[in-house]
Design a protein around this motif. Structure first.
Motif, PDB file in Angstrom:
ATOM      1  N   LYS A  72       0.813  -1.223   0.000  1.00  0.00           N
ATOM      2  CA  LYS A  72       0.000   0.000   0.000  1.00  0.00           C
ATOM      3  C   LYS A  72       0.844   1.270   0.000  1.00  0.00           C
ATOM      4  CE  LYS A  72      -0.661   0.044   5.040  1.00  0.00           C
ATOM      5  NZ  LYS A  72      -1.683  -0.004   6.125  1.00  0.00           N
ATOM      6  N   TYR A  73       2.137   1.125   0.240  1.00  0.00           N
ATOM      7  CA  TYR A  73       3.002   2.303   0.281  1.00  0.00           C
ATOM      8  C   TYR A  73       3.615   2.562  -1.101  1.00  0.00           C
ATOM      9  CZ  TYR A  73       2.499   1.531   5.270  1.00  0.00           C
ATOM     10  OH  TYR A  73       1.979   1.352   6.518  1.00  0.00           O
ATOM     11  N   THR A  74       3.716   3.839  -1.456  1.00  0.00           N
ATOM     12  CA  THR A  74       4.221   4.227  -2.773  1.00  0.00           C
ATOM     13  C   THR A  74       5.318   5.281  -2.621  1.00  0.00           C
ATOM     14  OG1 THR A  74       2.681   6.078  -3.092  1.00  0.00           O
ATOM     15  CG2 THR A  74       1.882   3.857  -3.649  1.00  0.00           C
ATOM     16  N   THR A  75       5.769   5.779  -3.754  1.00  0.00           N
ATOM     17  CA  THR A  75       6.773   6.855  -3.749  1.00  0.00           C
ATOM     18  C   THR A  75       6.119   8.212  -3.976  1.00  0.00           C
ATOM     19  OG1 THR A  75       7.184   6.524  -6.110  1.00  0.00           O
ATOM     20  CG2 THR A  75       8.591   5.317  -4.562  1.00  0.00           C
ATOM     21  N   ALA A  92      14.553   5.610  -9.449  1.00  0.00           N
ATOM     22  CA  ALA A  92      13.285   5.644 -10.181  1.00  0.00           C
ATOM     23  C   ALA A  92      13.372   4.947 -11.536  1.00  0.00           C
ATOM     24  CB  ALA A  92      12.853   7.094 -10.378  1.00  0.00           C
ATOM     25  N   SER A  93      14.503   4.325 -11.821  1.00  0.00           N
ATOM     26  CA  SER A  93      14.742   3.779 -13.159  1.00  0.00           C
ATOM     27  C   SER A  93      14.108   2.420 -13.409  1.00  0.00           C
ATOM     28  CB  SER A  93      16.253   3.677 -13.413  1.00  0.00           C
ATOM     29  OG  SER A  93      16.843   2.713 -12.530  1.00  0.00           O
ATOM     30  N   LYS A  94      13.747   1.706 -12.331  1.00  0.00           N
ATOM     31  CA  LYS A  94      13.243   0.343 -12.480  1.00  0.00           C
ATOM     32  C   LYS A  94      12.044   0.112 -11.574  1.00  0.00           C
ATOM     33  CE  LYS A  94      18.032  -1.222 -13.087  1.00  0.00           C
ATOM     34  NZ  LYS A  94      19.129  -1.985 -12.460  1.00  0.00           N
ATOM     35  N   LYS A  95      11.334  -0.975 -11.866  1.00  0.00           N
ATOM     36  CA  LYS A  95      10.267  -1.399 -10.976  1.00  0.00           C
ATOM     37  C   LYS A  95      10.881  -1.860  -9.661  1.00  0.00           C
ATOM     38  CE  LYS A  95       7.201  -2.862 -14.717  1.00  0.00           C
ATOM     39  NZ  LYS A  95       6.460  -4.009 -15.327  1.00  0.00           N
ATOM     40  N   LEU A  96      10.103  -1.835  -8.602  1.00  0.00           N
ATOM     41  CA  LEU A  96      10.603  -2.144  -7.268  1.00  0.00           C
ATOM     42  C   LEU A  96      11.365  -3.457  -7.221  1.00  0.00           C
ATOM     43  CD1 LEU A  96      10.762  -1.507  -4.238  1.00  0.00           C
ATOM     44  CD2 LEU A  96       8.524  -2.590  -3.964  1.00  0.00           C
ATOM     45  N   ARG A  97      10.787  -4.515  -7.761  1.00  0.00           N
ATOM     46  CA  ARG A  97      11.399  -5.839  -7.657  1.00  0.00           C
ATOM     47  C   ARG A  97      12.609  -6.011  -8.559  1.00  0.00           C
ATOM     48  NH1 ARG A  97       7.559 -10.762  -6.028  1.00  0.00           N
ATOM     49  NH2 ARG A  97       6.111  -9.689  -4.644  1.00  0.00           N
ATOM     50  N   GLU A  98      12.869  -5.037  -9.405  1.00  0.00           N
ATOM     51  CA  GLU A  98      14.020  -5.115 -10.310  1.00  0.00           C
ATOM     52  C   GLU A  98      15.199  -4.292  -9.821  1.00  0.00           C
ATOM     53  OE1 GLU A  98      12.503  -3.865 -14.057  1.00  0.00           O
ATOM     54  OE2 GLU A  98      11.219  -5.629 -14.323  1.00  0.00           O
ATOM     55  N   LEU A  99      14.999  -3.518  -8.772  1.00  0.00           N
ATOM     56  CA  LEU A  99      16.077  -2.677  -8.256  1.00  0.00           C
ATOM     57  C   LEU A  99      17.206  -3.520  -7.687  1.00  0.00           C
ATOM     58  CD1 LEU A  99      14.011   0.061  -6.347  1.00  0.00           C
ATOM     59  CD2 LEU A  99      15.342   0.398  -8.446  1.00  0.00           C
ATOM     60  N   TYR A 127      10.070   4.770   2.805  1.00  0.00           N
ATOM     61  CA  TYR A 127      10.999   3.704   3.199  1.00  0.00           C
ATOM     62  C   TYR A 127      10.275   2.360   3.262  1.00  0.00           C
ATOM     63  CZ  TYR A 127      14.746   1.230   5.614  1.00  0.00           C
ATOM     64  OH  TYR A 127      15.737   0.321   5.926  1.00  0.00           O
ATOM     65  N   LYS A 128       9.061   2.372   3.744  1.00  0.00           N
ATOM     66  CA  LYS A 128       8.278   1.143   3.800  1.00  0.00           C
ATOM     67  C   LYS A 128       8.039   0.586   2.396  1.00  0.00           C
ATOM     68  CE  LYS A 128       5.732   1.902   8.137  1.00  0.00           C
ATOM     69  NZ  LYS A 128       4.382   2.034   8.750  1.00  0.00           N
ATOM     70  N   HIS A 129       7.902   1.477   1.420  1.00  0.00           N
ATOM     71  CA  HIS A 129       7.710   1.039   0.035  1.00  0.00           C
ATOM     72  C   HIS A 129       8.918   0.230  -0.441  1.00  0.00           C
ATOM     73  CE1 HIS A 129       6.927   1.156  -4.291  1.00  0.00           C
ATOM     74  NE2 HIS A 129       8.149   1.649  -4.451  1.00  0.00           N
ATOM     75  N   PHE A 130      10.107   0.705  -0.137  1.00  0.00           N
ATOM     76  CA  PHE A 130      11.331   0.059  -0.624  1.00  0.00           C
ATOM     77  C   PHE A 130      11.804  -1.084   0.279  1.00  0.00           C
ATOM     78  CE2 PHE A 130      11.690   4.318  -2.571  1.00  0.00           C
ATOM     79  CZ  PHE A 130      11.865   3.946  -3.901  1.00  0.00           C
ATOM     80  N   LEU A 131      11.307  -1.140   1.505  1.00  0.00           N
ATOM     81  CA  LEU A 131      11.812  -2.104   2.479  1.00  0.00           C
ATOM     82  C   LEU A 131      11.765  -3.559   2.011  1.00  0.00           C
ATOM     83  CD1 LEU A 131      13.036  -2.531   5.256  1.00  0.00           C
ATOM     84  CD2 LEU A 131      10.725  -2.547   6.227  1.00  0.00           C
TER      85      LEU A 131
END
Length: 243
Positions: free
Chosen positions: A16-19, A39-46, A68-72
């Motif tokens: 539910k958390y975004t940038t 911001a160059s890739k989808k979350l799971r591709e970072l 931070y919760k979005h990227f955690l």
């Protein structure tokens, strides 16, 4: 919970958390190229290189807790993939969680993190060539009691787990036996020494020695020294061995 399940659960719980409205300091302390990487890739591709700079500045001068919760989930997943050898270690992650007062987060978020950390520890002790140190145990003990961590370190079934234990004990056993394992101003000794009381450990060390002696003399020597250390400890009659 299995590692794969724990990782998927992280993504689900924090989905539910975004940038949205994510800010960063524009005084020049943050490189614009690092902002673009994030911001160059989808979350799971970072990859770690994509978010390592962000992690250092997160919550301070780059984004807030929701960001931070979005990227955690991805940060934790990559931490596991690096097997303790990445740029962002558990110490750095713990520092961020403490700063973000994570123990006040929603209960399902706290549980998701703990489920992952426990699965990550199990993965760490069972992966090939894990370099486990006393500092690692201290970091994992931030989330769980040492006896819970040692309780799943099974030396009877998994070859990698056994080999990782031999190397860990070779480098740290003497100090732990003599001084105990210090975690947050508390000394743990029996909790670790109970590992040495696992069924037929000395017999397994002997078998492992003869196998290694033919292909890996360095490892065989470590086994021999560890065996002597354990035999000496048992001879001393530490209370942990008394029935």
């Amino acid at each position: 919970m299995k590692l794969e399940e724990a990782i998927e659960n992280l993504y689900q719980v924090f989905s539910k958390y975004t940038t949205s409205d994510m800010y960063y300091c524009d005084c020049g302390c943050i490189d614009e190229n690092d902002v673009k990487k994030l911001a160059s890739k989808k979350l799971r591709e970072l990859g770690e290189d994509d978010f390592s700079s962000y992690h250092g500045s997160a919550l301070y001068t780059w984004g807030d807790i929701e960001h931070y919760k979005h990227f955690l989930p991805r940060i934790l997943e990559v931490h596991n993939e690096k097997n303790g050898k990445g740029l962002i270690g558990l110490f750095e992650i713990i520092s961020k969680l403490e700063y973000a007062e994570w123990e006040k987060w929603e209960s399902n978020e706290i549980k998701a993190i703990k489920d992952f950390i426990f699965a990550d520890w199990n993965s760490f002790i069972n992966k090939q060539n894990s370099e486990i140190g006393t500092d690692d145990i201290q970091y994992y003990s931030f989330f769980f009691k040492p006896e819970n961590l040692f309780g799943i370190w099974d030396l009877t079934k998994n070859g990698n787990s056994f080999k990782n234990f031999v190397k860990f004990f070779y480098y740290n056993g003497t100090e732990i036996i003599n001084k105990g394992l210090k975690i947050k101003d508390k000394i743990y000794d029996k909790e670790f020494l109970n590992l040495l009381n696992q069924s037929e450990l000395l017999d397994k060390l002997e078998i492992e020695f003869f196998k290694a002696d033919e292909v890996d003399k360095d490892y065989a020597e470590k086994i021999s020294i560890v065996t002597q250390m354990i035999e000496q400890e048992k001879t001393v009659g530490n209370n942990v061995y008394k029935k």
